[in-house]
Design a protein around this motif. Structure first.
Motif, mmCIF file in Angstrom:
data_model
loop_
_atom_site.group_PDB
_atom_site.id
_atom_site.type_symbol
_atom_site.label_atom_id
_atom_site.label_comp_id
_atom_site.label_asym_id
_atom_site.label_seq_id
_atom_site.Cartn_x
_atom_site.Cartn_y
_atom_site.Cartn_z
ATOM 1 N N SER A 223 0.752 -0.978 -0.021
ATOM 2 C CA SER A 223 0.067 -0.032 -0.049
ATOM 3 C C SER A 223 0.754 1.255 0.063
ATOM 4 C CB SER A 223 -1.029 0.169 1.287
ATOM 5 O OG SER A 223 -1.755 -1.063 1.099
ATOM 6 N N PHE A 224 2.032 1.540 0.991
ATOM 7 C CA PHE A 224 2.609 2.554 0.890
ATOM 8 C C PHE A 224 3.863 2.424 0.254
ATOM 9 C CE2 PHE A 224 -0.187 2.582 4.817
ATOM 10 C CZ PHE A 224 -0.519 4.127 4.897
ATOM 11 N N GLY A 225 4.600 1.569 0.193
ATOM 12 C CA GLY A 225 5.887 1.411 -0.867
ATOM 13 C C GLY A 225 6.944 1.979 0.029
ATOM 14 N N VAL A 226 8.032 1.432 -0.380
ATOM 15 C CA VAL A 226 9.281 1.832 0.514
ATOM 16 C C VAL A 226 9.545 3.294 0.884
ATOM 17 C CG1 VAL A 226 10.296 -0.287 -0.173
ATOM 18 C CG2 VAL A 226 10.752 1.668 -1.438
ATOM 19 N N ASP A 227 8.900 4.229 0.021
ATOM 20 C CA ASP A 227 9.291 5.643 0.414
ATOM 21 C C ASP A 227 8.530 6.269 1.311
ATOM 22 O OD1 ASP A 227 11.115 5.812 -1.696
ATOM 23 O OD2 ASP A 227 9.772 6.116 -3.105
ATOM 24 N N ARG A 228 7.492 5.569 2.111
ATOM 25 C CA ARG A 228 6.482 6.104 2.841
ATOM 26 C C ARG A 228 6.538 5.336 4.368
ATOM 27 N NH1 ARG A 228 1.070 7.381 1.258
ATOM 28 N NH2 ARG A 228 1.245 5.801 -0.493
ATOM 29 N N ILE A 229 7.414 4.272 4.497
ATOM 30 C CA ILE A 229 7.444 3.491 5.678
ATOM 31 C C ILE A 229 8.499 3.573 6.518
ATOM 32 C CG2 ILE A 229 7.624 1.095 6.278
ATOM 33 C CD1 ILE A 229 5.921 0.254 3.873
ATOM 34 N N MET A 230 8.515 3.596 7.828
ATOM 35 C CA MET A 230 9.516 3.779 8.582
ATOM 36 C C MET A 230 9.390 3.016 9.856
ATOM 37 S SD MET A 230 8.485 7.712 10.480
ATOM 38 C CE MET A 230 8.057 8.304 9.080
ATOM 39 N N PHE A 231 10.488 2.281 10.191
ATOM 40 C CA PHE A 231 10.815 1.562 11.441
ATOM 41 C C PHE A 231 10.627 2.260 12.554
ATOM 42 C CE2 PHE A 231 14.005 -0.066 14.337
ATOM 43 C CZ PHE A 231 13.379 -1.208 14.811
ATOM 44 N N GLY A 232 9.911 1.603 13.450
ATOM 45 C CA GLY A 232 9.947 2.068 14.896
ATOM 46 C C GLY A 232 9.687 0.830 15.827
ATOM 47 N N SER A 233 10.624 0.727 16.789
ATOM 48 C CA SER A 233 10.643 -0.419 17.609
ATOM 49 C C SER A 233 9.422 -0.443 18.833
ATOM 50 C CB SER A 233 11.763 -0.129 18.628
ATOM 51 O OG SER A 233 11.934 0.728 19.480
ATOM 52 N N ASP A 234 8.903 0.717 19.206
ATOM 53 C CA ASP A 234 7.694 1.205 20.114
ATOM 54 C C ASP A 234 8.641 0.638 21.529
ATOM 55 O OD1 ASP A 234 5.447 1.926 21.318
ATOM 56 O OD2 ASP A 234 4.584 0.139 21.034
ATOM 57 N N TRP A 235 9.809 0.815 21.592
ATOM 58 C CA TRP A 235 10.545 0.304 22.816
ATOM 59 C C TRP A 235 10.149 1.511 23.897
ATOM 60 C CZ3 TRP A 235 13.633 2.961 26.236
ATOM 61 C CH2 TRP A 235 14.191 2.304 27.096
ATOM 62 N N PRO A 236 9.849 1.307 25.235
ATOM 63 C CA PRO A 236 9.771 0.019 25.912
ATOM 64 C C PRO A 236 8.454 -0.867 25.879
ATOM 65 C CG PRO A 236 9.450 1.313 27.689
ATOM 66 C CD PRO A 236 9.589 2.233 26.201
ATOM 67 N N VAL A 237 7.441 -0.416 25.171
ATOM 68 C CA VAL A 237 6.163 -0.972 25.275
ATOM 69 C C VAL A 237 6.361 -2.425 24.623
ATOM 70 C CG1 VAL A 237 3.670 -1.137 24.568
ATOM 71 C CG2 VAL A 237 5.159 1.035 25.009
ATOM 72 N N CYS A 238 7.157 -2.482 23.547
ATOM 73 C CA CYS A 238 7.359 -3.809 22.750
ATOM 74 C C CYS A 238 7.898 -4.740 23.592
ATOM 75 C CB CYS A 238 8.244 -3.521 21.602
ATOM 76 S SG CYS A 238 9.996 -3.320 22.208
ATOM 77 N N THR A 239 8.659 -4.749 24.632
ATOM 78 C CA THR A 239 9.196 -5.326 25.769
ATOM 79 C C THR A 239 8.174 -6.429 26.330
ATOM 80 O OG1 THR A 239 9.584 -3.957 27.459
ATOM 81 C CG2 THR A 239 11.052 -4.206 25.954
ATOM 82 N N ILE A 240 6.799 -5.849 26.320
ATOM 83 C CA ILE A 240 5.769 -6.816 26.903
ATOM 84 C C ILE A 240 5.717 -7.946 26.374
ATOM 85 C CG2 ILE A 240 3.333 -6.867 27.134
ATOM 86 C CD1 ILE A 240 3.267 -3.853 27.088
ATOM 87 N N ASN A 241 5.921 -8.093 24.937
ATOM 88 C CA ASN A 241 6.042 -9.368 24.204
ATOM 89 C C ASN A 241 7.108 -9.654 23.425
ATOM 90 O OD1 ASN A 241 3.369 -10.189 24.830
ATOM 91 N ND2 ASN A 241 2.476 -9.328 22.903
ATOM 92 N N MET A 242 8.175 -8.652 23.206
ATOM 93 C CA MET A 242 9.176 -8.848 22.622
ATOM 94 C C MET A 242 10.446 -7.907 22.868
ATOM 95 S SD MET A 242 9.807 -9.638 18.250
ATOM 96 C CE MET A 242 8.689 -10.775 18.226
ATOM 97 N N ASP A 243 11.872 -8.415 22.835
ATOM 98 C CA ASP A 243 12.568 -7.535 23.210
ATOM 99 C C ASP A 243 13.279 -6.794 21.937
ATOM 100 O OD1 ASP A 243 14.444 -9.079 21.603
ATOM 101 O OD2 ASP A 243 15.404 -9.791 23.464
ATOM 102 N N TYR A 244 13.867 -5.689 22.293
ATOM 103 C CA TYR A 244 14.557 -4.774 21.104
ATOM 104 C C TYR A 244 15.182 -5.458 20.043
ATOM 105 C CZ TYR A 244 15.967 -0.488 18.699
ATOM 106 O OH TYR A 244 16.269 0.351 17.910
ATOM 107 N N SER A 245 15.862 -6.414 20.289
ATOM 108 C CA SER A 245 16.532 -7.114 19.223
ATOM 109 C C SER A 245 15.459 -7.880 18.474
ATOM 110 C CB SER A 245 17.543 -8.224 19.764
ATOM 111 O OG SER A 245 18.532 -7.591 20.402
ATOM 112 N N GLY A 246 14.492 -8.712 18.978
ATOM 113 C CA GLY A 246 13.575 -9.337 18.311
ATOM 114 C C GLY A 246 12.755 -8.495 17.437
#
Length: 279
Positions: A223-246
């Motif tokens: 839908s968005f293509g590679v020019d409008r997508i950005m990586f975000g870890s949502d750390w530290p909330v992500c650690t509820i289910n997965m660590d940063y490395s995961g």
């Protein structure tokens, strides 16, 4: 140019009054989090820095995050803060905060509003209409049920820079695709809107296999293509289910099929462009 930016994380000094949503069920994040806690994780994964995102509906949050950005400039490259966009003197607040070079945007926790049409409130729309003159972005934080309203919302502001947080939180836990997928495709037609591939692991079951995320990522990338997508870890909330490395490894695995130039866009250059980060 390989400059990688994590586009989404949070910091806080925990207390029960200001963070009632952090219950005993997610006690792993029931403590303080500071930029210095994230610093080694960013370094280990080759990240140049991060964008700090508000977690409280108070302008004190702006002071807190901006002060931290001054103390940890090699971690926090930009701050998305909070301003009450519905108040009559909102312009005064926007003018004040936009003077700080690290204050790059605004977010409101729309997902918690009892009114599912909150994005279309006249006073809120007025506040949004003022953002562009201060060169401020807006992060859209909603649940998937709000997507149809978000389509009408984004349509009203073709020149405003928007980014959708957490791919609008689809029901990954139950592997539900529709109507989320159809609504995402419609929303992505507005080219002033970017999307963060973030927050997915907390919408899934703990230890959810990689394969469960692929259909959702497919929809976003198609839908968005590679020019409008950005990586975000949502750390530290992500650690509820997965660590940063995961989280980082999951996205690296998915985007490995793209060229290095495209991967660099997803992992940093798009965020740098969107938030106007000075390198």
């Amino acid at each position: 140019m390989s400059v990688h930016i994590d586009s989404h994380q949070h910091y806080w000094r925990y207390n029960n009054e200001e963070f009632p949503w952090i219950t005993d069920d997610i006690k792993v994040i029931k403590r303080d989090f500071h930029a210095n806690d994230l610093k080694p994780l960013l370094k280990n994964h080759g990240m140049y820095g991060s964008i700090a995102i508000q977690a409280r509906l108070t302008e004190d949050e702006n002071d807190y995050l901006l002060k931290m950005s001054d103390e940890c400039p090699d971690v926090i490259r930009g701050v998305v803060g909070w301003v009450d966009l519905t108040k009559s003197d909102v312009k005064t607040s926007l003018e004040k905060w936009s003077k700080h070079p690290k204050f790059v945007g605004v977010r409101h926790i729309v997902q918690d509003e009892p009114d599912d049409n909150y994005l279309l409130r006249e006073d809120f729309l007025h506040g949004i209409s003022l953002l562009k003159q201060f060169n401020l972005t807006y992060d859209i934080l909603i649940f998937h049920r709000h997507l149809k309203v978000a389509i009408e919302f984004v349509k009203k502001f073709p020149d405003q820079a928007f980014v959708l947080d957490h791919i609008a939180k689809p029901d990954i836990k139950n592997h539900v695709m529709e109507p989320w997928a159809t609504d995402i495709k419609k929303l992505s037609e507005y080219k002033n809107l970017y999307c963060k591939i973030s927050g997915m692991v907390t919408e899934a079951n703990k230890d959810e296999p990689y394969e469960s995320f692929v259909p959702y990522l497919d929809v976003i990338f198609n839908s968005f293509g590679v020019d409008r997508i950005m990586f975000g870890s949502d750390w530290p909330v992500c650690t509820i289910n997965m660590d940063y490395s995961g989280v980082h490894s999951m996205i690296q695995r998915y985007i490995s099929k793209y060229t290095k130039e495209e991967q660099d866009k997803i992992l940093g250059l798009n965020a740098i462009k969107f938030y106007n980060i000075k390198i």
